[in-house]
Scaffold this motif. Sequence first.
Motif: not given
Length: 187
Positions: A135-137, A142-152
């Motif tokens: 949920f955090g990633i 998505i909402v934070g705009g960083t992209g899933i791969s960067k967030a992961f």
Amino acid sequence: MSTRNLVLSSLFAAIIVALGMLPPIYLAVFAVPITAQSLGVMMAGTVLGAYRAGAAVLIVLVLVAIGLPVLSGGRGGLAVFAGPTAGFLLGWLVGAVVTGYLSEKLVNAEQSGLVQTVSFFLACFIGGVVTVYFFGILYLGIVGGTGISKAFLGSLAFVPGDIFKAVIAALAGRAVMAGYPLLPQRA
């Protein structure tokens, strides 16, 4: 909800809040801090089960929403739910329920202490780490705009600490099961 369940859920909500009094650790690159509160979420799941653990985290989230500074670093208020940690907060709720559900299904009184501890750890890892991070990633990407791969990739720095917290929560769950077995009496 019975009085007993309400008291137990409130007790663990207080534990989660108390763990928030430990100062957060911010890594230079990330907006999401390392906090001890996720340990409380995992412990609630192992000790209380799905229903009561979910209620405990829901109590904490309501306290946050009404503006009480119960999150690590003295944060609170509706703005927290628009910040980068909002997905992790939602993940706490789902993670506590998943941890509790898996604890109920994987652990029983007839198992040896080692099997119970390992089962609690698996429940904490799946519910308290994998679910919360999902949920955090997702929110951060998505909402934070960083992209899933960067967030992961950014979240990987936090995994070792959360695995350590899962070990502590598993040991706590095992200790409570041995000394005051709430698991068979879960509502």
